[in-house]
Design a protein around this motif. Structure first.
Motif, PDB file in Angstrom:
ATOM      1  N   UNK A 101       0.845  -1.195   0.000  1.00 15.22           N
ATOM      2  CA  UNK A 101       0.000   0.000   0.000  1.00 15.22           C
ATOM      3  C   UNK A 101       0.877   1.240   0.000  1.00 15.22           C
ATOM      4  N   UNK A 102       1.888   1.228  -0.866  1.00 17.08           N
ATOM      5  CA  UNK A 102       2.895   2.289  -0.864  1.00 17.08           C
ATOM      6  C   UNK A 102       2.489   3.528  -1.641  1.00 17.08           C
ATOM      7  N   UNK A 222       6.414  27.826  -8.090  1.00 13.30           N
ATOM      8  CA  UNK A 222       6.086  26.988  -9.230  1.00 13.30           C
ATOM      9  C   UNK A 222       5.661  25.609  -8.716  1.00 13.30           C
ATOM     10  N   UNK A 223       4.505  25.184  -9.144  1.00 20.57           N
ATOM     11  CA  UNK A 223       3.958  23.887  -8.760  1.00 20.57           C
ATOM     12  C   UNK A 223       3.983  22.953  -9.963  1.00 20.57           C
ATOM     13  N   UNK A 224       4.516  21.755  -9.780  1.00 18.28           N
ATOM     14  CA  UNK A 224       4.486  20.730 -10.818  1.00 18.28           C
ATOM     15  C   UNK A 224       3.407  19.724 -10.437  1.00 18.28           C
ATOM     16  N   UNK A 225       2.331  19.697 -11.217  1.00 14.42           N
ATOM     17  CA  UNK A 225       1.195  18.803 -10.960  1.00 14.42           C
ATOM     18  C   UNK A 225       0.913  18.004 -12.222  1.00 14.42           C
ATOM     19  N   UNK A 226       1.862  17.159 -12.605  1.00  7.65           N
ATOM     20  CA  UNK A 226       1.776  16.413 -13.859  1.00  7.65           C
ATOM     21  C   UNK A 226       1.480  14.939 -13.634  1.00  7.65           C
ATOM     22  N   UNK A 227       0.873  14.616 -12.504  1.00  8.87           N
ATOM     23  CA  UNK A 227       0.469  13.242 -12.252  1.00  8.87           C
ATOM     24  C   UNK A 227       1.340  12.546 -11.233  1.00  8.87           C
ATOM     25  N   UNK A 228       1.096  11.258 -11.067  1.00 13.09           N
ATOM     26  CA  UNK A 228       1.798  10.453 -10.089  1.00 13.09           C
ATOM     27  C   UNK A 228       2.286   9.169 -10.740  1.00 13.09           C
ATOM     28  N   UNK A 229       3.392   8.638 -10.233  1.00 18.17           N
ATOM     29  CA  UNK A 229       3.963   7.398 -10.759  1.00 18.17           C
ATOM     30  C   UNK A 229       4.281   6.455  -9.602  1.00 18.17           C
ATOM     31  N   UNK A 230       4.338   5.171  -9.931  1.00 18.47           N
ATOM     32  CA  UNK A 230       4.642   4.137  -8.951  1.00 18.47           C
ATOM     33  C   UNK A 230       6.049   3.611  -9.196  1.00 18.47           C
ATOM     34  N   UNK A 231       6.839   3.456  -8.144  1.00 18.79           N
ATOM     35  CA  UNK A 231       8.203   2.939  -8.259  1.00 18.79           C
ATOM     36  C   UNK A 231       8.216   1.474  -7.849  1.00 18.79           C
ATOM     37  N   UNK A 232       7.953   0.594  -8.805  1.00 19.88           N
ATOM     38  CA  UNK A 232       7.923  -0.828  -8.491  1.00 19.88           C
ATOM     39  C   UNK A 232       9.322  -1.421  -8.368  1.00 19.88           C
ATOM     40  N   UNK A 233      10.284  -0.872  -9.118  1.00 22.45           N
ATOM     41  CA  UNK A 233      11.652  -1.398  -9.034  1.00 22.45           C
ATOM     42  C   UNK A 233      12.200  -1.203  -7.622  1.00 22.45           C
ATOM     43  N   UNK A 234      11.968  -0.041  -7.056  1.00 20.74           N
ATOM     44  CA  UNK A 234      12.453   0.230  -5.705  1.00 20.74           C
ATOM     45  C   UNK A 234      11.759  -0.591  -4.647  1.00 20.74           C
ATOM     46  N   UNK A 235      10.606  -1.155  -4.998  1.00 20.21           N
ATOM     47  CA  UNK A 235       9.841  -1.957  -4.050  1.00 20.21           C
ATOM     48  C   UNK A 235      10.251  -3.428  -4.080  1.00 20.21           C
ATOM     49  N   UNK A 242       7.031 -10.280 -10.211  1.00 24.93           N
ATOM     50  CA  UNK A 242       6.317  -9.207 -10.903  1.00 24.93           C
ATOM     51  C   UNK A 242       7.289  -8.359 -11.712  1.00 24.93           C
ATOM     52  N   UNK A 243       6.763  -7.662 -12.695  1.00 31.32           N
ATOM     53  CA  UNK A 243       7.571  -6.837 -13.593  1.00 31.32           C
ATOM     54  C   UNK A 243       7.914  -5.501 -12.931  1.00 31.32           C
ATOM     55  N   UNK A 244       9.177  -5.244 -12.648  1.00 30.60           N
ATOM     56  CA  UNK A 244       9.543  -3.984 -11.983  1.00 30.60           C
ATOM     57  C   UNK A 244       9.400  -2.756 -12.869  1.00 30.60           C
ATOM     58  N   UNK A 245       9.253  -2.966 -14.192  1.00 32.83           N
ATOM     59  CA  UNK A 245       9.110  -1.833 -15.100  1.00 32.83           C
ATOM     60  C   UNK A 245       7.649  -1.504 -15.390  1.00 32.83           C
TER      61      UNK A 245
END
Length: 418
Positions: A101-102, A222-235, A242-245
């Motif tokens: 639940x990261x 300046x605010x950068x609000x261009x979405x969110x990403x998941x770091x599966x490789x670091x997890x 599972x595929x880290x990419x």
């Protein structure tokens, strides 16, 4: 030697906290792993003031976890094989399994010079107490639109820079046009089809250079609000096959990502905010405990964007429905709606997307003074696949937005365009 527990929950934002607390209260030995403040963010600008009041102080939340019996481990958790989690130099083994639940982290825009500047992410906005004289917002999605309007109404001079041709690119085009109109009415400069190519900071303010143009925009923040990403490789998901990419962890209807492995929240790629997190968390809890219940059903995913006029959407957009090869029939009804600031104004609307072959709604958008509120009825219609013919004969409320729903439903009687 590994320390053992029944369940290890990696990440104690809203979803992880829900899972850890529910399982501990059910009598399981639960370890919760979190490096940052427990409880996570509230997710949208609409919660700015609430989070600012408690930022950095997670004692009320950690006290709750302790009272429920959750063992809190501070640090960054990483999968180290089936049912195993490494936290810094410690290792834990789960008898039943691991729940991921990261969440996700703000996406970093590919802009020259940005990394060397003190730019904001949406999380920084919720943490801050200052009101800048001027704010540049890079990104015109839901979060960028919400924050832009909130700061504009508080007195900041705000400019939104969106690389796409319209705001709210994942929603209906009418929603993007409505948001742009409302922002402009509230004094926000909206630039679409404009990409920031380079950023400078002189210790006092920012300069944003628009790529391919001589335009240079200035702002205190300046605010950068261009979405969110998941770091599966670091997890460390590769240690469990599972595929880290990948962009998200794939899950089945019980939120299982593998044997003894569950995932909830942003990491699943479903979006939907806090309500979706709670929904998925409850399903995962039920499955871990071996209790029966229906599988997850993401067809009627609700989305609420909180500028004024409020925009609520559920299910598929017209473009998504056509992309799936459905025989689409649409209807659009307008409704007058005030803006958020006193002098603002704009048009609200209701848009319905029907699968004409089955005669049921597969998507809807409601924008107006109660766009999010009226969404519930439309969500029920999409989720339960209530026949449009039945919806057309129901009695609707007196509110203007309810009347717009009625008008749009009646419009669906016309022959399909395709």
């Amino acid at each position: 030697m590994d320390e053992r527990a029944d369940v290890i929950v990696v990440g104690l934002g809203p979803g992880g906290r829900h899972v850890a607390g529910a399982l501990a209260r059910a009598g399981l030995d639960v370890v919760g792993v979190e490096a940052e403040p427990v409880g996570g963010g509230f997710g949208t600008a609409g919660r700015v003031r609430r989070q600012a009041a408690h930022h950095g102080d997670d004692r009320p939340t950690t006290d709750d976890l302790a009272a429920w019996g959750v063992r809190l481990v501070r640090g960054t958790g990483r999968l180290a094989g089936p049912r195993r989690v490494a936290v810094d130099r410690s290792a834990f083994a789960a008898r039943r399994g691991v729940v991921l639940a990261t969440g996700a982290r703000p996406r970093t825009a590919d802009v020259a010079g940005l990394a060397a500047t003190p730019y904001w992410t949406p999380r920084d906005v919720t943490a801050g107490r200052e009101l800048p004289a001027s704010l540049l917002v890079v990104g015109g999605g839901g979060t960028g639109v919400e924050i832009a309007q909130r700061f504009a109404c508080a007195g900041s001079a705000v400019t939104v820079i969106e690389a796409g041709e319209r705001l709210l690119a994942r929603e209906e085009p009418e929603a993007g046009r409505l948001a742009a109109s409302a922002l402009r009415a509230d004094g926000v400069d909206v630039l679409t089809g404009a990409r920031v190519g380079r950023v400078e900071h002189d210790g006092v303010g920012f300069l944003a250079h628009v790529a391919g143009e001589p335009t240079v925009l200035a702002g205190e923040r300046l605010l950068v609000a261009t979405g969110r990403v998941v770091d599966l490789a670091g997890l460390g998901v590769d240690t469990v096959g599972l595929d880290p990419s990948a962009v998200a962890v794939p899950t089945d209807g019980r939120m299982r990502a593998g044997a003894g492995l569950w995932a909830v929240g942003d990491i699943t790629g479903r979006g939907g905010g806090a309500r979706m997190v709670s929904y998925q968390a409850e399903i995962a809890v039920r499955d871990v405990l071996g209790r029966p219940g229906p599988d997850a059903d993401h067809r009627a995913l609700p989305r609420v964007i909180l500028p004024e006029p409020e925009i609520g959407a559920v299910g598929l957009t017209e473009q998504q429905a056509r992309g799936l090869g459905l025989n689409v029939r649409t209807a659009l009804a307008s409704i007058a709606s005030p803006g958020r600031c006193e002098a603002a104004g704009g048009e609200g609307f209701v848009k319905l997307i029907e699968d004409a072959d089955r005669g049921v709604l597969v998507g809807a958008t409601a924008a107006g003074p109660a766009g999010g509120g009226v969404l519930y009825g439309l969500q029920v219609a999409v989720h339960a696949e209530v026949p449009v013919a039945r919806l057309q004969h129901m009695i609707h409320g007196d509110a203007a937005v309810h009347h717009a729903v009625e008008v749009a439903l009646q419009a669906l009687r016309r022959p399909a365009r395709d």
